[in-house]
Every structure is written in structure tokens, then in C-alpha cells.
Design a protein around this motif. Structure first.
Motif, PDB file in Angstrom:
ATOM      1  N   GLU A 182      -7.328  13.990 -11.558  1.00 46.99           N
ATOM      2  CA  GLU A 182      -6.868  15.260 -12.113  1.00 46.99           C
ATOM      3  C   GLU A 182      -6.207  16.126 -11.039  1.00 46.99           C
ATOM      4  O   GLU A 182      -5.134  16.705 -11.267  1.00 46.99           O
ATOM      5  N   LYS A 183      -6.820  16.205  -9.861  1.00 43.28           N
ATOM      6  CA  LYS A 183      -6.207  16.972  -8.774  1.00 43.28           C
ATOM      7  C   LYS A 183      -4.879  16.360  -8.347  1.00 43.28           C
ATOM      8  O   LYS A 183      -3.923  17.070  -8.024  1.00 43.28           O
ATOM      9  N   GLU A 235      -2.798  14.599 -10.248  1.00 43.96           N
ATOM     10  CA  GLU A 235      -1.794  14.888 -11.276  1.00 43.96           C
ATOM     11  C   GLU A 235      -1.327  16.341 -11.193  1.00 43.96           C
ATOM     12  O   GLU A 235      -0.139  16.629 -11.381  1.00 43.96           O
ATOM     13  N   ASP A 236      -2.245  17.268 -10.924  1.00 44.60           N
ATOM     14  CA  ASP A 236      -1.870  18.674 -10.765  1.00 44.60           C
ATOM     15  C   ASP A 236      -0.914  18.839  -9.580  1.00 44.60           C
ATOM     16  O   ASP A 236       0.045  19.626  -9.646  1.00 44.60           O
TER      17      ASP A 236
END
Length: 471
Positions: A395-396, A398-399
Motif C-alpha cells: 500500500e505504501k 502504491e501510494d
């Protein structure tokens, strides 16, 4: 025969794209997990009297006296040839050369590969500096094949601001090419892709002299009422249905969700060229090239029993990925060579303006061993850390990629505005400076995420043990 590239290519016509640019793109996948790549600007030459000899297979070619400036992504190890792979030249022509394709044994029986013929290590070096349009790219390559023969099967993409052409050289001397319609896209995954050839339409198809006679003489056409290049020259094997066709299936599933309903990963007759169902953005091309059958049972990063059934698009052994955004110079002044180093699923695409004097030191100088001052090694290191704790870090990651895509769009708009009033060397110098700023920004942000995740990873060790604080 070399054929060490196992790539996925995408082409998007200017009326199919969101911004009106022509796009050609490819993941350069290699045999080895690590194969360091550089990003260079090759200077124009005049008055040259040199002969090119391939370190790989000794193909020998007298070089033209003049050659244009161009960008390229050569392999650090030059013992097997330059392997420059892709780039954009000063005539605003882009090319991506080495989508490995394979012919069937019937056709190779009558036109085998030429051991010392043109191979993937030499294609970019011998073609891109000398072509002034996408169509000329096909013609120029065709003349080299007629003179030298081909050492292997290769698919090649050529684009200018008006046209995209895709060429497949499949035997020692036989090839065809098709113009991708402006409102369409095409995807090809290491498999002969071009279908029916209209020999009455030379504006949209090209072919080697005598190919119809070659097919007729050796009774090679399996169809009764059509001349389908894929059927005549290509393969349709179990390996294709596990290694190749699933990549087309996934890309078309995303880009043509309605037209591709009912297609399965092992379908052998998926169309090569499709109408776009929505305007395709740069980020959509990125999504496909970064994908590993996301949100399907075939995702190797998942836990479904089928996760290892098919070969994904994004791989750990992708040496580099590129998106060549060919823009109208009357409006934008320069096209953009987007570079991704590391594993596409985990690393960002970095935009560099093609009209530049040189590239940033972090892309130009690549040591043989890991060094975080090198963009190649920095991105490889980040990918390794993200994959090692995929569920915790994705998730980090992709952010971070989303943040950099947003930043890139703003930066490109700002540069385009400033570049509008510049010409000649002043324009080139300005764009070169902007490229250095872009590289610095991406490297800084990548290092920050790398060290953040590396620190967090210390808490995720399987060697940890939770103790009673009272002990």
C-alpha cells in the motif's frame, strides 16, 4: 540464436490515447534476474567512416557517415553487444526493437535463421539513428534483413507523431508490418501477433518481397480463404497458452472490458488490434505493464492454487520498462522517454525529455555491484524490499508511485509552458536541466521510501520473539 528478451509490448494510437500522443511501450524482460541497464543520450555523428561488428555474432555493417542524436537504454555488460533496445531520435521517431517472437518449424525448414545475421543486440544501434519516420523504420530494417538476414525472430515498434507501425521478422528473411489504426491499441507477448495481410493496401501493410510466392511454393498456408500471418508463420503450443496468451488476455480484459468478455487466458485467437473502449492514459499503459494478473486467481503474489499457472506481465527479471510518448513537436517541442528500472510492479516510470544533451549521472553511470547512488540499483533494492513483505508494504509503495505520477504530470505541464518560448540549443539545454531535476526528485523520494520500509522490516522478522516485559 540469442532471443533472450521475453517481453510484453503495447501500442496506443493517437486517437485512442487521452492526450493525443502516439505511444509505444515494452517491458524488457531478460533471462537473468539482474541485468544492469543504463539510460544514455547518443550524440549525432557526421563524416564517420566506420564498420560495425557485433560482439555477439559478428554481423558486420558499414555505418552511414551521418547519424542522428537519440536516447537509448544499453546493457552495462557490452560483451554480448550494445543491446540499446529503444529510444527516440532527433527526428522525433521512437522505436522499441526486441519483442522476441517464434516461428513454427514448417516455415523455418525453408528459411532458417542466419547465424551471423541481424540480431537483437544490434537492432537499435543500426536503425534508430538513421530513420525519419515510423514507416521508414520498417523500410530501413527490411533492407538490412534483405542484405544480412535475421539471426532470430523479433517484433519491432516504430512511432512518429502521425503513425505507429509494428513489424515482425520471423524467419531468416520473411517479415510483414502493419500500421496500427489511430483509434486502436495492440498488445503482443512473445508470439507472432499480426493476422490477415491485405496485399492490396500498401498504405497500411508492408511485407518482404516474394513472401506470397514463398508461402505458395512451400504449401505453408493452412487456411482455405485467408492469408493470416499468425497462422502461417506463428506457433500455437501449450507453452504459448501458459507463457504468452494470458498476457494478451489480461491486457485486453482491462483495456477492452466489453469486447473481451468470454475470452480466456488460453485463447489462441484473441485479436492483435482492438478498438479502445475508453481513452487510454499513460497511467493505463503503466497499469498493464506493472500488472501480475492482479485481482485474479492467477496472481503469483496471491495465495490461490492457480497462482503459478501463467507467466505474468511484470516480472522480477524485467531489466527495464519504457513508455515512449511521441508528441506533436509543433505543440509540445519534445517527446518523452519514460523509464522504469527495477520491477515494474513496484517502481515508478520516470519521464525524461528526449531533446537533451545527456542523462543524469545516476542513470548514466551504473556500477557492476549494488550502489544506491545508481538509479538502477536503487530501484532494484526497493523492489526487493517491497516484495519481501508484500502484504505489509504494497500500500505504501502504491501510494508512492501514485504521488510521483501526480508530480510528473504537474512537472511536464510546467516544462511545456516554459519550453514554448525556447528554440535550438537554448531549448535543449533547458530540457536537459529539467531532466536532471526530475532524476534528483525521483531518486530522493525513492531513497526515502526504501529506508522507511527497510526500518519497518526490522519489526517483521520471523526471528522475532515476544517476551514478557516482566522477565
Amino acid at each position: 540464436m540469442q532471443n533472450k528478451d521475453a517481453c510484453t509490448s503495447i501500442m496506443v494510437g493517437k486517437k485512442a490515447s487521452l492526450d493525443g500522443a502516439n505511444y509505444i511501450a515494452r517491458n524488457e524482460d531478460r533471462v537473468k534476474a539482474i541485468e544492469p541497464k543504463r539510460f544514455l543520450v547518443k550524440s549525432a555523428v557526421k563524416g564517420r567512416h566506420e564498420t560495425y561488428v557485433s560482439p555477439y555474432n559478428k554481423v558486420t555493417v558499414a555505418l552511414p557517415e551521418e547519424g542522428m542524436h537519440y536516447t537509448s537504454t544499453p546493457t552495462l555488460d557490452q560483451t554480448a553487444g550494445p543491446n540499446e533496445e529503444d529510444g527516440i531520435n532527433e527526428a522525433n521517431v521512437a522505436a522499441s526493437f526486441t519483442e522476441s517472437v517464434y516461428a513454427n518449424d514448417r516455415v523455418l525448414a525453408y528459411d532458417p535463421y542466419v547465424k551471423n545475421g541481424l540480431a537483437e543486440d544490434s537492432l537499435c544501434t543500426l536503425v534508430l539513428p538513421y530513420i525519419h519516420s515510423a514507416r521508414e523504420g520498417v523500410e530501413y530494417t527490411g533492407k538490412l534483413i534483405a542484405e544480412l538476414g535475421s539471426a532470430e525472430g523479433n517484433g519491432m515498434q516504430f512511432a512518429d507523431a502521425d503513425d505507429i507501425w509494428y513489424m515482425e521478422v520471423v524467419t531468416g528473411h520473411q517479415w510483414v508490418a502493419v500500421r496500427i489504426p489511430d483509434d486502436c491499441y495492440a498488445v503482443t507477448p512473445n508470439q507472432v501477433a499480426i493476422e490477415d495481410i491485405d496485399f492490396d493496401d500498401p498504405d497500411n501493410y508492408m511485407w518482404t518481397d516474394g513472401i506470397q510466392e514463398f508461402v505458395e511454393e512451400h504449401q505453408l498456408n493452412p487456411d482455405h480463404d485467408r492469408w493470416d500471418f499468425r497462422h502461417i508463420f506463428g506457433t500455437s503450443t501449450q507453452k504459448d497458452r501458459h507463457y504468452n496468451t494470458p498476457r494478451t488476455w489480461f491486457a485486453q480484459r482491462y483495456l477492452s472490458p466489453n469486447a473481451s468478455l468470454g475470452q480466456r487466458p488460453e485463447d489462441s485467437e484473441m485479436p492483435f488490434i482492438r478498438k479502445a473502449e475508453f481513452k487510454i492514459a499513460n497511467e493505463d499503459i503503466q497499469y498493464v505493464l506493472k500488472s501480475h494478473f492482479n485481482e485474479t486467481p492467477y496472481d503469483p503474489m496471491g495465495d490461490a492454487p492457480e497462482r503459478k499457472t501463467y507467466r505474468a506481465i511484470s516480472l522480477s527479471r524485467t531489466a527495464q520498462s519504457h513508455i515512449l510518448q511521441v508528441r506533436d513537436l509543433n505543440k509540445y517541442k519534445t517527446s518523452i522517454h519514460w523509464i522504469e528500472l527495477g520491477v515494474p510492479a513496484f517502481n515508478p516510470y520516470v519521464p525524461f525529455f528526449a531533446n537533451a544533451n545527456d542523462t543524469d549521472e545516476s542513470y548514466r553511470n551504473v556500477p557492476e555491484k549494488m550502489n544506491l547512488e545508481s538509479a538502477f540499483w536503487l530501484n532494484e533494492a526497493l523492489a526487493e524490499v517491497v516484495e519481501s513483505h508484500y502484504q505489509e508494504f504494497m500500500e505504501k509503495d502504491e501510494d508512492y508511485q501514485k504521488e510521483l505520477n501526480e508530480w510528473a504530470r504537474r512537472k511536464i505541464a510546467q516544462v511545456d509552458k516554459e519550453a514554448a518560448s525556447l528554440e535550438g540549443q537554448a531549448l535543449t539545454d533547458y530540457l536537459t536541466g529539467q531532466n536532471h531535476e526530475i532524476a534528483s526528485h525521483y531518486n530522493k523520494r525513492t531513497k526515502a521510501l526504501f529506508f522507511e520500509l527497510l526500518t519497518e522490516g526490522c519489526e517483521l522478522s520471523k526471528m522475532s520473539f515476544k517476551m514478557d516485559p516482566n522477565l
